[in-house]
Design a protein around this motif. Structure first.
Motif, PDB file in Angstrom:
ATOM      1  N   ASP A   1     -21.280   8.729 -16.992  1.00 23.53           N
ATOM      2  CA  ASP A   1     -21.860  10.044 -16.714  1.00 23.53           C
ATOM      3  C   ASP A   1     -21.709  10.971 -17.919  1.00 23.53           C
ATOM      4  O   ASP A   1     -22.611  11.756 -18.233  1.00 23.53           O
ATOM      5  CB  ASP A   1     -21.189  10.658 -15.478  1.00 23.53           C
ATOM      6  N   TYR A   2     -20.580  10.884 -18.595  1.00 17.24           N
ATOM      7  CA  TYR A   2     -20.347  11.713 -19.779  1.00 17.24           C
ATOM      8  C   TYR A   2     -21.344  11.364 -20.876  1.00 17.24           C
ATOM      9  O   TYR A   2     -21.928  12.256 -21.504  1.00 17.24           O
ATOM     10  CB  TYR A   2     -18.915  11.508 -20.284  1.00 17.24           C
ATOM     11  N   ILE A   3     -21.554  10.068 -21.099  1.00 14.28           N
ATOM     12  CA  ILE A   3     -22.499   9.626 -22.129  1.00 14.28           C
ATOM     13  C   ILE A   3     -23.918  10.061 -21.791  1.00 14.28           C
ATOM     14  O   ILE A   3     -24.700  10.462 -22.660  1.00 14.28           O
ATOM     15  CB  ILE A   3     -22.424   8.099 -22.301  1.00 14.28           C
TER      16      ILE A   3
ATOM     17  N   SER B   1     -17.425   2.898 -25.961  1.00  8.82           N
ATOM     18  CA  SER B   1     -18.499   2.840 -24.974  1.00  8.82           C
ATOM     19  C   SER B   1     -19.717   3.667 -25.379  1.00  8.82           C
ATOM     20  O   SER B   1     -20.825   3.411 -24.928  1.00  8.82           O
ATOM     21  CB  SER B   1     -17.985   3.320 -23.611  1.00  8.82           C
ATOM     22  N   ALA B   2     -19.513   4.680 -26.216  1.00 10.43           N
ATOM     23  CA  ALA B   2     -20.640   5.517 -26.631  1.00 10.43           C
ATOM     24  C   ALA B   2     -21.536   4.740 -27.587  1.00 10.43           C
ATOM     25  O   ALA B   2     -21.067   3.918 -28.367  1.00 10.43           O
ATOM     26  CB  ALA B   2     -20.125   6.782 -27.309  1.00 10.43           C
ATOM     27  N   PRO B   3     -22.843   4.990 -27.553  1.00 10.19           N
ATOM     28  CA  PRO B   3     -23.755   4.358 -28.505  1.00 10.19           C
ATOM     29  C   PRO B   3     -23.324   4.671 -29.939  1.00 10.19           C
ATOM     30  O   PRO B   3     -22.806   5.766 -30.210  1.00 10.19           O
ATOM     31  CB  PRO B   3     -25.106   4.988 -28.184  1.00 10.19           C
ATOM     32  N   PRO B   4     -23.515   3.740 -30.869  1.00 11.77           N
ATOM     33  CA  PRO B   4     -23.060   3.952 -32.257  1.00 11.77           C
ATOM     34  C   PRO B   4     -23.542   5.248 -32.877  1.00 11.77           C
ATOM     35  O   PRO B   4     -22.806   5.908 -33.605  1.00 11.77           O
ATOM     36  CB  PRO B   4     -23.629   2.724 -32.998  1.00 11.77           C
ATOM     37  N   GLU B   5     -24.786   5.645 -32.582  1.00 12.94           N
ATOM     38  CA  GLU B   5     -25.325   6.852 -33.198  1.00 12.94           C
ATOM     39  C   GLU B   5     -24.668   8.118 -32.668  1.00 12.94           C
ATOM     40  O   GLU B   5     -24.797   9.194 -33.249  1.00 12.94           O
ATOM     41  CB  GLU B   5     -26.847   6.935 -32.988  1.00 12.94           C
TER      42      GLU B   5
ATOM     43  N   GLU C   1     -12.194  14.164 -23.866  1.00  9.04           N
ATOM     44  CA  GLU C   1     -13.337  14.763 -23.175  1.00  9.04           C
ATOM     45  C   GLU C   1     -13.739  13.940 -21.949  1.00  9.04           C
ATOM     46  O   GLU C   1     -14.130  14.495 -20.922  1.00  9.04           O
ATOM     47  CB  GLU C   1     -14.514  14.886 -24.147  1.00  9.04           C
ATOM     48  N   VAL C   2     -13.656  12.620 -22.053  1.00  9.10           N
ATOM     49  CA  VAL C   2     -13.982  11.765 -20.901  1.00  9.10           C
ATOM     50  C   VAL C   2     -12.993  12.009 -19.767  1.00  9.10           C
ATOM     51  O   VAL C   2     -13.381  12.102 -18.591  1.00  9.10           O
ATOM     52  CB  VAL C   2     -13.988  10.285 -21.312  1.00  9.10           C
ATOM     53  N   LEU C   3     -11.714  12.141 -20.091  1.00 10.19           N
ATOM     54  CA  LEU C   3     -10.712  12.417 -19.056  1.00 10.19           C
ATOM     55  C   LEU C   3     -10.984  13.773 -18.389  1.00 10.19           C
ATOM     56  O   LEU C   3     -10.872  13.901 -17.163  1.00 10.19           O
ATOM     57  CB  LEU C   3      -9.306  12.407 -19.662  1.00 10.19           C
TER      58      LEU C   3
END
Length: 413
Positions: free
Chosen positions: A384-386, A343-347, A360-362
């Motif tokens: 929200d984490y991203i 889900s995080a952007p590739p960069e 970390e998301v948990l």
């Protein structure tokens, strides 16, 4: 120039490196900007065919010995850096001899302790690094390895579900025996205590840790944590014959520490009234091996424990306790783990390992729920984490960090 190259597999690209130059004079365009730990030898990182190789300039006989030692430790399943090869027979353009070079593969997402402590981490980071080093030392001692130079400087650390995993990076002084004596183990602990105290004092002198940190207390922690873990893994336990459940309890305790029990030595008294039990084979990586078997994910043991807990929660939430374990694990992987880690952007994905991102998301979802006193979906937590956390995270895959060579080192250590 007739180079003598020893390597486990053919790698022609090694011939392209400037072996005629002393390592400290290699051109910048050949080097990778990664944080270096303190070493008595010249060490440089080089990018070669998409991989990063650590190169240490050292005497040829010592380089070959360390190369073989690292290979043996890896065959024994120990957490050490991967040896790539040894390059000897080096000469300058004027025909002057140069030291040999030991080549090891850079451990991705790992950092030396000085770069780790230079970041804005939790106040107890130093203590958690010591705990990771204690686990590493116990594992090495269990297979008969006497380190001879135990220190934070000779170790690399990776994040593992909020904790750290330690890897041996320098086996130059080590010896491999069938079994270590108590005196050999205590000698390693004495070396560790002195080295760690000096390393923490160095950091204080450079202003990288606060004056409230007690270097002596931090160095004493290695002995305390080591002794607790060693006792749990090797102690003989006696109990009544009608308390056989304690055999299973002992195994569960060892599993909770991340160790497998391959064999137990169980004896009874002549009248059979008491039982004596001692683990005979203990092997770290219990959780990571189980997760690897179920999902194919190869991660650190603390990370594996966290992922397995989430897998168990997924099984319970979908009332699939009686379903095939591997099928449930496959569904969890497809429906939960992979959507989150992708889900995080590739960069931003290269900032940390996927398993650490998942952990970390948990954690973030738990903090969100605690703060708001209500539940959030995993999708809400991911977004929200991203948006709020990940952009400020350091890039563990290639943190330049501080110039560790600039931190003062105690000359009398």
């Amino acid at each position: 120039m007739a180079l003598d190259i020893t390597t486990a597999r053919p790698w022609p690209a090694l011939l392209d490196l400037p072996w005629r130059l002393p390592l400290e004079d290699w051109p910048e365009e050949r080097l990778a900007a990664l944080p270096r730990g303190i070493s008595r030898h010249v060490v440089r990182f080089v990018r070669l065919e998409g991989r990063v190789i650590a190169i240490k300039e050292i005497k040829a006989d010592i380089a070959r010995r360390e190369y073989n030692m690292l290979r043996m430790l890896r065959r024994l399943g120990q957490p050490v850096v991967e040896p790539v090869g040894v390059v000897a027979g080096r000469l300058t353009k004027d025909g002057e001899p140069l030291d040999a070079c030991l080549l090891t593969r850079h451990l991705q997402f790992s950092l030396p302790y000085r770069a780790m402590l230079s970041q804005n981490l939790r106040p107890d980071t130093a203590a958690r690094l010591i705990d990771a080093l204690a686990v590493l030392l116990v594992r090495l001692h269990l297979v008969g390895f006497w380190w001879g130079d135990v220190s934070l400087s000779n170790t690399l650390f990776k994040r593992s579900a909020g904790e750290f995993a330690a890897y041996l990076v320098d086996a130059e002084t080590g010896e491999l025996h069938d079994k270590l004596t108590k005196g050999q183990r205590e000698h390693d602990l004495d070396i560790a205590r002195v080295n760690i105290a000096g390393e923490m004092m160095d950091l204080q002198a450079g202003g990288f840790v606060g004056e409230d940190i007690d270097p002596i207390a931090i160095s004493d922690r290695i002995i305390q944590r080591y002794n607790v873990l060693w006792q749990e893994l090797t102690a003989v336990e006696r109990f009544d014959a009608d308390q056989r459940w304690r055999v299973d309890e002992r195994i569960r305790v060892l599993n909770s520490l991340g160790f497998d029990v391959g064999e137990l030595d169980i004896t009874t008294d002549f009248d059979g009234t008491t039982i004596q039990i001692q683990p005979k084979v203990v092997d770290a990586g219990h959780h990571s091996r189980r997760l690897l078997r179920l999902t194919g994910l190869d991660v650190e043991d603390n990370q594996a424990r966290r992922l397995l807990n989430d897998l168990d929660a997924f099984r319970a939430a979908h009332e699939r306790q009686n379903d095939d374990e591997e099928q449930v694990a496959h569904d969890w992987l497809m429906q939960v783990y992979e959507p989150i880690t992708r889900s995080a952007p590739p960069e931003m994905r290269r900032k940390m390992e996927p398993a650490e991102l998942f952990h970390e998301v948990l954690e973030h979802r738990w903090y969100m729920s605690e703060k708001a006193q209500r539940d959030f979906t995993i999708e809400q937590a991911v977004q929200d984490y991203i948006d709020t956390v990940l952009p400020d995270k350091p890039d563990d895959s290639a943190v330049v960090g501080v110039d560790t060579d600039a931190i003062p080192v105690r000359a009398n250590r």
